[in-house]
Write a protein that holds these residues in place. Structure first.
Motif, PDB file in Angstrom:
ATOM      1  N   ASN A 106      54.459 107.207  -9.532  1.00 57.19           N
ATOM      2  CA  ASN A 106      55.429 107.569  -8.485  1.00 57.19           C
ATOM      3  C   ASN A 106      55.008 108.870  -7.788  1.00 57.19           C
ATOM      4  OD1 ASN A 106      57.547 105.448  -9.274  1.00 57.19           O
ATOM      5  ND2 ASN A 106      56.965 106.407 -11.182  1.00 57.19           N
ATOM      6  N   ALA A 107      55.726 109.275  -6.708  1.00 50.64           N
ATOM      7  CA  ALA A 107      55.345 110.475  -5.980  1.00 50.64           C
ATOM      8  C   ALA A 107      55.634 111.726  -6.799  1.00 50.64           C
ATOM      9  CB  ALA A 107      56.092 110.537  -4.652  1.00 50.64           C
ATOM     10  N   ASN A 108      54.862 112.777  -6.557  1.00 50.05           N
ATOM     11  CA  ASN A 108      55.107 114.058  -7.204  1.00 50.05           C
ATOM     12  C   ASN A 108      56.515 114.550  -6.863  1.00 50.05           C
ATOM     13  OD1 ASN A 108      54.311 116.368  -8.728  1.00 50.05           O
ATOM     14  ND2 ASN A 108      54.000 117.492  -6.820  1.00 50.05           N
ATOM     15  N   GLY A 109      57.268 114.945  -7.883  1.00 46.54           N
ATOM     16  CA  GLY A 109      58.624 115.445  -7.682  1.00 46.54           C
ATOM     17  C   GLY A 109      59.684 114.376  -7.574  1.00 46.54           C
ATOM     18  N   ALA A 110      59.312 113.103  -7.700  1.00 47.19           N
ATOM     19  CA  ALA A 110      60.287 112.023  -7.577  1.00 47.19           C
ATOM     20  C   ALA A 110      61.334 112.108  -8.680  1.00 47.19           C
ATOM     21  CB  ALA A 110      59.581 110.669  -7.638  1.00 47.19           C
ATOM     22  N   THR A 111      62.531 111.653  -8.381  1.00 46.19           N
ATOM     23  CA  THR A 111      63.619 111.593  -9.355  1.00 46.19           C
ATOM     24  C   THR A 111      64.143 110.162  -9.424  1.00 46.19           C
ATOM     25  OG1 THR A 111      65.236 112.199  -7.668  1.00 46.19           O
ATOM     26  CG2 THR A 111      64.279 113.996  -8.965  1.00 46.19           C
ATOM     27  N   ASN A 112      64.902 109.898 -10.486  1.00 40.65           N
ATOM     28  CA  ASN A 112      65.516 108.579 -10.669  1.00 40.65           C
ATOM     29  C   ASN A 112      64.469 107.461 -10.712  1.00 40.65           C
ATOM     30  OD1 ASN A 112      67.966 107.222 -11.157  1.00 40.65           O
ATOM     31  ND2 ASN A 112      68.068 106.497  -9.042  1.00 40.65           N
ATOM     32  N   VAL A 113      63.316 107.761 -11.288  1.00 43.33           N
ATOM     33  CA  VAL A 113      62.262 106.765 -11.447  1.00 43.33           C
ATOM     34  C   VAL A 113      62.704 105.736 -12.488  1.00 43.33           C
ATOM     35  CG1 VAL A 113      59.897 106.423 -12.268  1.00 43.33           C
ATOM     36  CG2 VAL A 113      60.450 108.379 -10.795  1.00 43.33           C
ATOM     37  N   PRO A 114      62.540 104.431 -12.232  1.00 43.63           N
ATOM     38  CA  PRO A 114      62.955 103.413 -13.212  1.00 43.63           C
ATOM     39  C   PRO A 114      62.282 103.620 -14.566  1.00 43.63           C
ATOM     40  CG  PRO A 114      62.456 102.396 -11.100  1.00 43.63           C
ATOM     41  CD  PRO A 114      62.014 103.829 -10.995  1.00 43.63           C
ATOM     42  N   ILE A 115      63.018 103.378 -15.625  1.00 40.97           N
ATOM     43  CA  ILE A 115      62.485 103.631 -16.967  1.00 40.97           C
ATOM     44  C   ILE A 115      61.431 102.597 -17.369  1.00 40.97           C
ATOM     45  CG2 ILE A 115      64.539 104.857 -17.767  1.00 40.97           C
ATOM     46  CD1 ILE A 115      65.451 102.271 -19.136  1.00 40.97           C
ATOM     47  N   ASN A 116      61.351 101.478 -16.634  1.00 38.02           N
ATOM     48  CA  ASN A 116      60.323 100.473 -16.942  1.00 38.02           C
ATOM     49  C   ASN A 116      59.144 100.562 -15.974  1.00 38.02           C
ATOM     50  OD1 ASN A 116      61.811  99.510 -14.749  1.00 38.02           O
ATOM     51  ND2 ASN A 116      61.604  97.363 -15.343  1.00 38.02           N
ATOM     52  N   THR A 117      58.965 101.722 -15.367  1.00 40.75           N
ATOM     53  CA  THR A 117      57.875 101.887 -14.407  1.00 40.75           C
ATOM     54  C   THR A 117      56.511 101.828 -15.074  1.00 40.75           C
ATOM     55  OG1 THR A 117      57.086 103.285 -12.589  1.00 40.75           O
ATOM     56  CG2 THR A 117      57.726 104.411 -14.611  1.00 40.75           C
ATOM     57  N   LYS A 118      55.533 101.403 -14.293  1.00 35.95           N
ATOM     58  CA  LYS A 118      54.146 101.644 -14.630  1.00 35.95           C
ATOM     59  C   LYS A 118      53.704 102.842 -13.805  1.00 35.95           C
ATOM     60  CE  LYS A 118      53.288  96.749 -15.540  1.00 35.95           C
ATOM     61  NZ  LYS A 118      52.558  95.526 -15.119  1.00 35.95           N
ATOM     62  N   VAL A 119      52.554 103.397 -14.130  1.00 34.13           N
ATOM     63  CA  VAL A 119      52.097 104.620 -13.468  1.00 34.13           C
ATOM     64  C   VAL A 119      50.773 104.321 -12.785  1.00 34.13           C
ATOM     65  CG1 VAL A 119      51.563 107.055 -13.777  1.00 34.13           C
ATOM     66  CG2 VAL A 119      53.215 105.936 -15.288  1.00 34.13           C
ATOM     67  N   GLY A 120      50.701 104.564 -11.481  1.00 30.93           N
ATOM     68  CA  GLY A 120      49.503 104.192 -10.740  1.00 30.93           C
ATOM     69  C   GLY A 120      48.876 105.336  -9.985  1.00 30.93           C
ATOM     70  N   ALA A 121      47.569 105.254  -9.793  1.00 33.05           N
ATOM     71  CA  ALA A 121      46.823 106.187  -8.948  1.00 33.05           C
ATOM     72  C   ALA A 121      45.800 105.395  -8.147  1.00 33.05           C
ATOM     73  CB  ALA A 121      46.128 107.261  -9.780  1.00 33.05           C
ATOM     74  N   THR A 122      45.719 105.693  -6.850  1.00 31.12           N
ATOM     75  CA  THR A 122      44.743 105.060  -5.973  1.00 31.12           C
ATOM     76  C   THR A 122      43.690 106.086  -5.581  1.00 31.12           C
ATOM     77  OG1 THR A 122      46.396 103.539  -5.089  1.00 31.12           O
ATOM     78  CG2 THR A 122      44.410 103.858  -3.779  1.00 31.12           C
ATOM     79  N   PHE A 123      42.423 105.688  -5.657  1.00 34.03           N
ATOM     80  CA  PHE A 123      41.311 106.590  -5.366  1.00 34.03           C
ATOM     81  C   PHE A 123      40.765 106.342  -3.963  1.00 34.03           C
ATOM     82  CE2 PHE A 123      41.545 106.168  -9.947  1.00 34.03           C
ATOM     83  CZ  PHE A 123      41.461 107.485 -10.375  1.00 34.03           C
ATOM     84  N   SER A 124      40.023 107.308  -3.459  1.00 35.44           N
ATOM     85  CA  SER A 124      39.471 107.238  -2.113  1.00 35.44           C
ATOM     86  C   SER A 124      38.307 106.259  -2.011  1.00 35.44           C
ATOM     87  CB  SER A 124      39.001 108.627  -1.668  1.00 35.44           C
ATOM     88  OG  SER A 124      38.036 109.143  -2.580  1.00 35.44           O
ATOM     89  N   GLU A 125      37.794 105.816  -3.154  1.00 34.82           N
ATOM     90  CA  GLU A 125      36.651 104.903  -3.167  1.00 34.82           C
ATOM     91  C   GLU A 125      36.583 104.213  -4.521  1.00 34.82           C
ATOM     92  OE1 GLU A 125      32.770 106.898  -3.475  1.00 34.82           O
ATOM     93  OE2 GLU A 125      33.848 108.795  -3.657  1.00 34.82           O
ATOM     94  N   GLY A 126      35.682 103.249  -4.647  1.00 31.80           N
ATOM     95  CA  GLY A 126      35.503 102.563  -5.913  1.00 31.80           C
ATOM     96  C   GLY A 126      35.027 103.517  -6.994  1.00 31.80           C
ATOM     97  N   MET A 127      35.606 103.390  -8.164  1.00 30.78           N
ATOM     98  CA  MET A 127      35.291 104.280  -9.282  1.00 30.78           C
ATOM     99  C   MET A 127      34.519 103.522 -10.359  1.00 30.78           C
ATOM    100  SD  MET A 127      36.724 107.108  -8.223  1.00 30.78           S
ATOM    101  CE  MET A 127      36.931 108.177  -9.649  1.00 30.78           C
ATOM    102  N   ASP A 128      33.820 104.285 -11.194  1.00 25.62           N
ATOM    103  CA  ASP A 128      33.129 103.710 -12.343  1.00 25.62           C
ATOM    104  C   ASP A 128      34.196 103.358 -13.382  1.00 25.62           C
ATOM    105  OD1 ASP A 128      31.735 103.125 -14.648  1.00 25.62           O
ATOM    106  OD2 ASP A 128      30.332 104.793 -14.442  1.00 25.62           O
TER     107      ASP A 128
END
Length: 315
Positions: free
Chosen positions: A120-142
């Motif tokens: 979720n976004a930095n500083g977000a509140t009321n995030v669902p308790i069943n959330t997954k956590v994601g990050a998207t990169f600027s390019e393909g990663m190893d």
């Protein structure tokens, strides 16, 4: 029993790409987990014309990476192939060889990757308790550097690490907690940078640790996602032959469920169009491997196999 043939859902580099860095590695993402013993330098090859390029092959999650033994030649076309010798964990082989080509530029990639988006976004509140956590990169990663050591979720106050599994597909990493998170609790997500942290396919490391924090609410997310917009629009005419159909979702989706098995294009009639699928932010893109036929009706479909980060499927 599983009798469905696996597919290659995405590649690095893209078919037809130009100005590819000469120190690139070559990546392929599959629609499902594969038998690692079948992902080898025999089934995943790179050639310049008829000349085989020496290298090694690694496999992690749903990602295979071919690492050339040395930098590639400048301004040269290369062809990568994954053969039907590649099998999924049930023993089903690719239906046919998957082949893609691209052309190098004149320089090496020395640019550090960045994290371009999070869930979720930095500083977000009321995030669902069943959330997954994601990050998207600027390019393909190893993918071998996208691990539970380099991508962590911890309770902010106590520093207690959350147990979970980590997956990587395309340009997105997803951390899946083994159970729902605590109510009304702060959590901190860290993607490790530096020499021991995450790296792109040219070996460039994230410049520094990437850290964000957010706070859960008291409930789980049970709302089904929707497709909020598409390009081209439904019933559009005069669409360019080199179009890449896209679909934007109402919320962030689990990238492992956005593949060319859940996002398909057919035409004419029920003839399947070969292509790869990428997912960034909330948008999925289907990239045909060749131009579409002229004056022909095509149909794009996203199935209920597509799920959001809480596991809710399209209705």
């Amino acid at each position: 029993a599983d009798t469905t043939a696996p597919t290659v859902t995405g590649t690095i580099n893209a078919n037809g790409a130009t100005d590819v860095p000469i120190n690139t590695k070559v990546g392929a993402t599959f629609s499902e987990g594969m038998d690692p013993s079948t992902i080898t330098t025999t089934t995943f090859t790179l050639k310049q014309g008829a000349t085989a390029i020496a290298g090694t092959v690694t496999y992690s999650g749903v990602n295979a990476v071919f690492t050339p033994a040395s930098n590639l030649a400048a301004n040269t076309t290369y062809t990568a192939t994954i053969t039907t010798g590649a099998n999924d964990l049930a023993g089903n082989a690719l239906a046919s060889n998957f082949v893609w080509s691209w052309t190098t530029g004149a320089t090496a990639d020395t640019t550090a990757p960045t994290v371009t988006g999070t869930i979720n976004a930095n500083g977000a509140t009321n995030v669902p308790i069943n959330t997954k956590v994601g990050a998207t990169f600027s390019e393909g990663m190893d993918p071998l550097t996208i691990t539970n050591v380099n991508f962590t979720l911890k309770e902010t106050v106590t520093g207690t690490a959350v147990s979970g599994t980590l997956s990587y597909s395309g340009v997105s990493a997803v951390f899946i907690p083994l159970s729902n998170l605590a109510n009304s609790t702060g959590y901190t997500v860290t993607v490790k940078g530096g020499t021991s942290g995450v790296k792109d396919l040219a070996g460039n490391a994230l410049a520094a640790d990437f850290v964000i924090s957010w706070t859960t609410g008291a409930t789980a997310d049970t709302t089904a996602p929707t497709v909020s917009s598409t390009i081209p629009a439904n019933a559009a005419t005069g669409v360019a032959l080199n179009t890449q159909p896209t679909a934007t979702f109402s919320e962030a989706m689990d990238p492992l469920t956005i593949t060319n098995l859940t996002f398909t294009v057919t035409g004419p009639g029920t003839t399947s169009v070969s292509g790869t699928v990428t997912y960034v932010g909330t948008t999925a893109t289907f990239s045909p491997l060749s131009s579409l036929a002229a004056s022909t009706l095509f149909t794009a479909t996203i199935t209920t196999g597509a799920k959001d980060l809480a596991g809710n499927a399209l209705a």
